[in-house]
Scaffold this motif. Structure first.
Motif, mmCIF file in Angstrom:
data_model
loop_
_atom_site.group_PDB
_atom_site.id
_atom_site.type_symbol
_atom_site.label_atom_id
_atom_site.label_comp_id
_atom_site.label_asym_id
_atom_site.label_seq_id
_atom_site.Cartn_x
_atom_site.Cartn_y
_atom_site.Cartn_z
ATOM 1 N N LEU A 113 -5.737 -0.480 -0.322
ATOM 2 C CA LEU A 113 -4.952 -0.386 -1.555
ATOM 3 C C LEU A 113 -5.805 0.172 -2.686
ATOM 4 C CD1 LEU A 113 -2.380 -0.986 -3.211
ATOM 5 C CD2 LEU A 113 -3.270 -3.314 -3.568
ATOM 6 N N LEU A 114 -7.051 -0.293 -2.770
ATOM 7 C CA LEU A 114 -7.954 0.176 -3.826
ATOM 8 C C LEU A 114 -8.235 1.674 -3.691
ATOM 9 C CD1 LEU A 114 -10.472 -2.804 -3.983
ATOM 10 C CD2 LEU A 114 -8.873 -2.109 -5.775
ATOM 11 N N GLU A 115 -8.213 2.184 -2.478
ATOM 12 C CA GLU A 115 -8.394 3.630 -2.300
ATOM 13 C C GLU A 115 -7.342 4.418 -3.081
ATOM 14 O OE1 GLU A 115 -9.569 5.353 1.647
ATOM 15 O OE2 GLU A 115 -9.053 3.321 2.320
ATOM 16 N N LYS A 116 -6.170 3.800 -3.280
ATOM 17 C CA LYS A 116 -5.076 4.489 -3.965
ATOM 18 C C LYS A 116 -4.975 4.136 -5.444
ATOM 19 C CE LYS A 116 -2.092 5.135 0.064
ATOM 20 N NZ LYS A 116 -0.695 5.097 0.564
ATOM 21 N N VAL A 117 -5.348 2.903 -5.817
ATOM 22 C CA VAL A 117 -5.047 2.464 -7.189
ATOM 23 C C VAL A 117 -6.271 2.019 -7.988
ATOM 24 C CG1 VAL A 117 -2.731 1.748 -6.465
ATOM 25 C CG2 VAL A 117 -4.573 0.058 -6.503
ATOM 26 N N ALA A 118 -7.460 2.078 -7.421
ATOM 27 C CA ALA A 118 -8.651 1.591 -8.131
ATOM 28 C C ALA A 118 -8.939 2.414 -9.385
ATOM 29 C CB ALA A 118 -9.854 1.618 -7.199
ATOM 30 N N ILE A 122 0.852 -1.209 0.000
ATOM 31 C CA ILE A 122 0.000 0.000 0.000
ATOM 32 C C ILE A 122 0.882 1.250 0.000
ATOM 33 C CG2 ILE A 122 -1.665 1.327 1.363
ATOM 34 C CD1 ILE A 122 -2.725 -1.416 2.374
ATOM 35 N N HIS A 123 1.959 1.213 0.780
ATOM 36 C CA HIS A 123 2.883 2.356 0.834
ATOM 37 C C HIS A 123 3.453 2.668 -0.544
ATOM 38 C CE1 HIS A 123 6.105 4.969 2.260
ATOM 39 N NE2 HIS A 123 6.977 4.213 1.610
ATOM 40 N N PHE A 124 3.808 1.616 -1.300
ATOM 41 C CA PHE A 124 4.386 1.799 -2.637
ATOM 42 C C PHE A 124 3.323 1.914 -3.735
ATOM 43 C CE2 PHE A 124 8.338 -0.554 -1.001
ATOM 44 C CZ PHE A 124 9.031 0.630 -0.814
ATOM 45 N N GLU A 125 2.055 1.646 -3.356
ATOM 46 C CA GLU A 125 0.958 1.673 -4.347
ATOM 47 C C GLU A 125 1.263 0.750 -5.523
ATOM 48 O OE1 GLU A 125 -0.264 5.631 -5.433
ATOM 49 O OE2 GLU A 125 0.010 6.393 -3.390
ATOM 50 N N ILE A 126 1.600 -0.497 -5.199
ATOM 51 C CA ILE A 126 1.947 -1.481 -6.232
ATOM 52 C C ILE A 126 0.672 -1.991 -6.900
ATOM 53 C CG2 ILE A 126 3.066 -3.688 -6.693
ATOM 54 C CD1 ILE A 126 4.899 -3.145 -4.314
ATOM 55 N N ILE A 127 0.418 -1.547 -8.099
ATOM 56 C CA ILE A 127 -0.828 -1.851 -8.812
ATOM 57 C C ILE A 127 -0.967 -3.340 -9.083
ATOM 58 C CG2 ILE A 127 -2.116 -1.439 -10.951
ATOM 59 C CD1 ILE A 127 -0.819 1.309 -11.089
#
Length: 361
Positions: free
Chosen positions: A296-301, A267-272
């Protein structure tokens, strides 16, 4: 008529006299003891000052090479005599440690040579043979503070000592003296690294100038989960994004604590790439892992994730439900607006109302 008991009176008076004598003796003893303590403290201060003066003089002689041989020998002999006495040895050792933190350059090397010459090194090594764990810890600390690298093979056996304090000193010894190379003690680590241990080691690592050369891949594959957890902290703090492929493997590690820590780093790295892997295995995830997936989806969805999100807008878990609705509102407003605004689910209604208010609807 007064009845007298001479025997009882004699006993009482005898006890009174004995008590008076005991009190007087104790008072005298305490005064003598206090004077002895004062004398010992005065001698300690006097001897400490003497050692400090001799040590400074020795360093000065080394730097200027004047009257070097005779004066140097006299000072070394004085130190050697003092080291034989345990009380004086503690004072000499303390003085060496204190002064070593105040000097730099060639003087440090001079002090290390003197440390070995007068026998302090020998006594520090002998502490490692003690049966008392606190003595062992002191021995490793002394060797660490004087940066004695040549005994690393002796210190290595304490990496897995049953006492945490001894292990901590051993870990710091390797890290402070060998920097990143010292992390190789992790190869043989069998016991846990406490949170406090990890904090101390991470603080030490932060002092290093060449953090970019640290290779951690092998430790992320360790059989010791505590090693993995520690290295995951390093990966996150020092932004070791080159470990991405291993992180994608670790999100399915057999140990849940490792999986959760790995997800925190992902999540820190936002690894898609982790998103689809987790979605495809959603039913196998624990509740905590599912919540982290939605973080994680909050960042990369993206809009491609809308069908997945719609499956969980009425989930039984409040956090998952609220995050699914929040993410949906953010990535596809049209789909969100077409949702039913009121259901039998009270929490759902409250979340919808909150989101609408937040977005000024």
């Amino acid at each position: 008529m007064i009845i007298r008991f001479p025997l009882v009176e004699n006993v009482i008076w005898t006890l009174v006299i004995v008590l008076i004598v005991v009190i007087v003796v104790l008072v005298i003893y305490l005064k003598v003891l206090r004077n002895d303590i004062r004398n010992i403290e005065a001698k300690k201060i006097q001897y400490t000052a003497k050692i400090e003066q001799l040590l400074v003089k020795y360093l000065y002689l080394e730097e200027h090479q004047e009257n070097y041989c005779k004066d140097q020998k006299d000072i070394i002999d004085t130190f050697k005599i003092g080291v034989k006495n345990s009380r004086k040895r503690r004072i000499i050792n303390y003085t060496f440690l204190k002064l070593s933190q105040q000097i730099s350059g060639n003087m440090i090397n001079i002090m290390r040579e003197l440390y070995d010459e007068i026998g302090l090194f020998k006594f520090a090594v002998n502490k490692l043979k003690s049966r008392n764990w606190n003595i062992i810890a002191l021995g490793i600390r002394d060797l660490r503070q004087f940066e004695v690298k040549k005994v690393s093979n002796l210190v290595e056996k304490f990496v897995n000592h049953n006492k945490e304090e001894v292990r901590r000193e051993a870990h710091l010894y390797f890290l402070e003296l060998f920097e990143f190379e010292g992390l190789n003690f992790l190869d043989n680590l069998k016991l846990p690294l406490s949170e406090w241990d990890q904090i101390e080691l991470l603080l030490e690592i932060e002092k290093f100038d060449n953090q970019n050369i640290l290779e951690v891949d092998k430790w992320l594959k360790s059989d010791n989960i505590y090693v993995i957890l520690f290295i995951l902290n390093i990966v996150k703090i020092f932004n070791k994004l080159e470990t991405k492929n291993i992180l994608l493997e670790l999100i399915f590690h057999k140990n849940e604590v490792v999986r959760l820590k790995t997800l925190d780093v992902v999540i820190h790295f936002e690894i898609i790439e982790a998103k689809d892997l987790l979605i495809n295995n959603y039913d196998k995830l624990s509740l905590k892992e599912k919540v982290l997936l939605f973080k994680l989806l909050e960042k990369v969805a993206t809009q491609n994730d809308v069908p997945f999100l719609l499956n969980y807008i009425t989930d039984t878990n409040f956090e998952i439900k609220s995050k699914a609705l929040f993410i949906l509102r953010k990535i596809d407003e049209t789909v969100y607006e077409n949702l039913e605004k009121v259901l039998e689910d009270v929490d759902y209604n409250r979340i919808i109302k909150f989101l609408d208010y937040q977005y000024g609807v």
